[in-house]
Design an enzyme around this catalytic site. Structure first.
Site, PDB file in Angstrom:
ATOM      1  N   LYS A  67       0.842  -1.199   0.000  1.00  0.00           N
ATOM      2  CA  LYS A  67       0.000   0.000   0.000  1.00  0.00           C
ATOM      3  C   LYS A  67       0.883   1.258   0.000  1.00  0.00           C
ATOM      4  CE  LYS A  67      -3.765  -2.544   2.062  1.00  0.00           C
ATOM      5  NZ  LYS A  67      -4.581  -2.943   3.196  1.00  0.00           N
ATOM      6  N   GLN A 104      -4.953  -1.826   9.286  1.00  0.00           N
ATOM      7  CA  GLN A 104      -4.763  -3.142   8.668  1.00  0.00           C
ATOM      8  C   GLN A 104      -5.367  -4.227   9.567  1.00  0.00           C
ATOM      9  OE1 GLN A 104      -3.601  -3.565   5.614  1.00  0.00           O
ATOM     10  NE2 GLN A 104      -3.699  -5.788   5.669  1.00  0.00           N
ATOM     11  N   ASP A 108     -11.350   2.064   3.224  1.00  0.00           N
ATOM     12  CA  ASP A 108     -11.571   0.611   3.091  1.00  0.00           C
ATOM     13  C   ASP A 108     -13.044   0.306   2.782  1.00  0.00           C
ATOM     14  OD1 ASP A 108      -9.410  -1.169   3.317  1.00  0.00           O
ATOM     15  OD2 ASP A 108      -9.233  -0.817   5.481  1.00  0.00           O
TER      16      ASP A 108
HETATM   17  N1  GUN Z   1      -6.508  -7.179   5.641  1.00  0.00           N
HETATM   18  C1  GUN Z   1      -6.631  -7.927   4.518  1.00  0.00           C
HETATM   19  N2  GUN Z   1      -7.218  -7.208   3.543  1.00  0.00           N
HETATM   20  C2  GUN Z   1      -7.461  -5.980   4.046  1.00  0.00           C
HETATM   21  C3  GUN Z   1      -8.036  -4.796   3.517  1.00  0.00           C
HETATM   22  O1  GUN Z   1      -8.472  -4.712   2.360  1.00  0.00           O
HETATM   23  N3  GUN Z   1      -8.092  -3.738   4.374  1.00  0.00           N
HETATM   24  C4  GUN Z   1      -7.644  -3.801   5.641  1.00  0.00           C
HETATM   25  N4  GUN Z   1      -7.755  -2.716   6.403  1.00  0.00           N
HETATM   26  N5  GUN Z   1      -7.108  -4.882   6.171  1.00  0.00           N
HETATM   27  C5  GUN Z   1      -7.013  -5.964   5.368  1.00  0.00           C
END
Ligand code: GUN
Length: 280
Positions: free
Chosen positions: A52, A96, A119
């Site tokens: 990211k 996350q 998200d």
């Molecule tokens: N953990 C696995 N995929 C994601 C996601 O798309 N967003 C977040 N915040 N955590 C994750």
């Protein structure tokens, strides 16, 4: 021979479009900023968070990394979120997942301001999607819609079958396909006659989390098959929920794993960050 839907290429196109938008915004004096919070150091999360940050760098979005220890309390984490909610220079906030067991995930998701919820996990974002209001959409299903649209695969009026009913993929995926005027069926572990239901699909989206479970016997000739799964098989090779070798000869179009849905998630996260910046 199925059309191979190239998620790597399409995600690159989206990121390049965003890069231009971000450069224009910068020239107008606006810098978009995403705050990424990781609690603890789960290795998979570290890889995702790293990707990211890299995508932010590529596009020109500022990323703020909050890498806090495993022992961080729920209260401390809520404190960080509260500070970021109030900070006008921060446009997107992402915690996350998963968070350590002593932290209530639902409380954390609910604490993020819906206007910064890139998200798309906040109940207000999910609710907005289900009643056709503006709001952030969960990145993986939003990415699937982009894959279909940019591959000129019509959704309107089509039989769409989604296997999986998670809050992050299956449910929002179904709402998005419905928004695009698809006729949508959601299947899950208790669905009876799964094979027969899947065989009706013009568009089959598979998000069940079981390696290579869906073979050609679930797929109608010429159907579009979207594979959201990602696993490592017994030979350490990446594979999806779809048995690609079996399905590819009967499908009209199919996403590979890797290089299908996976790269789209981050591209759509970046898109949500730019939207957050534009809305502000
Ligand atoms: N953990 C696995 N995929 C994601 C996601 O798309 N967003 C977040 N915040 N955590 C994750």
């Amino acid at each position: 021979m199925a059309q191979i839907i190239d998620g790597k290429l399409i995600s690159k196109q989206i990121k390049d479009e965003l890069k231009e938008k971000v450069a224009t915004l910068k020239s107008e004096g606006k810098e978009i900023c995403l705050a990424v919070i990781q609690v603890g150091n789960d290795p998979a999360s570290t890889v995702y968070v790293g990707n990211k940050k890299k995508a932010c760098e590529y596009i020109g979005i500022k990323s703020l990394a909050y890498e806090v220890p495993e022992e961080t309390t729920e209260e401390e984490l809520l404190g960080i979120i509260d500070k970021l909610n109030k900070d006008d220079s921060v446009h997107g906030i992402l915690v996350q997942l998963p968070v350590p067991k002593h932290i209530n995930e639902e409380k954390i998701i609910n604490a993020i301001s819906p206007s910064k919820d890139v998200d798309g996990f906040h109940p207000a974002s999910v609710g907005a999607l289900s009643i056709g209001q503006k709001g952030f959409v969960s990145c993986t299903p939003a990415g699937v819609i982009q894959l279909l649209k940019r591959s000129n695969i019509e959704i309107s009026g089509k039989e769409c079958v989604v296997i999986g009913r998670s809050n992050i993929v299956g449910k929002p995926m179904s709402m998005l396909l419905l928004r695009e005027n698809g006729t949508v069926t959601i299947c899950h572990s208790r669905t009876k006659e799964l094979k027969e239901v899947c065989k009706r699909a013009d568009i089959l989206v598979v998000a069940i989390g079981k390696p290579r479970m869906i073979d050609a016997s679930y797929v109608k000739e010429g159907a579009t098959v979207i594979d959201v799964g990602i696993h490592r098989d017994e030979n350490n090779k990446l594979c999806g929920d779809v048995d690609y070798a079996s399905v590819e000869p009967v499908a009209g179009a199919i996403t590979p794993v890797p290089g299908g849905v996976g790269p789209m998630t981050i591209a759509m996260l970046m898109n949500n960050c730019v939207e957050a910046g534009l809305n502000d």
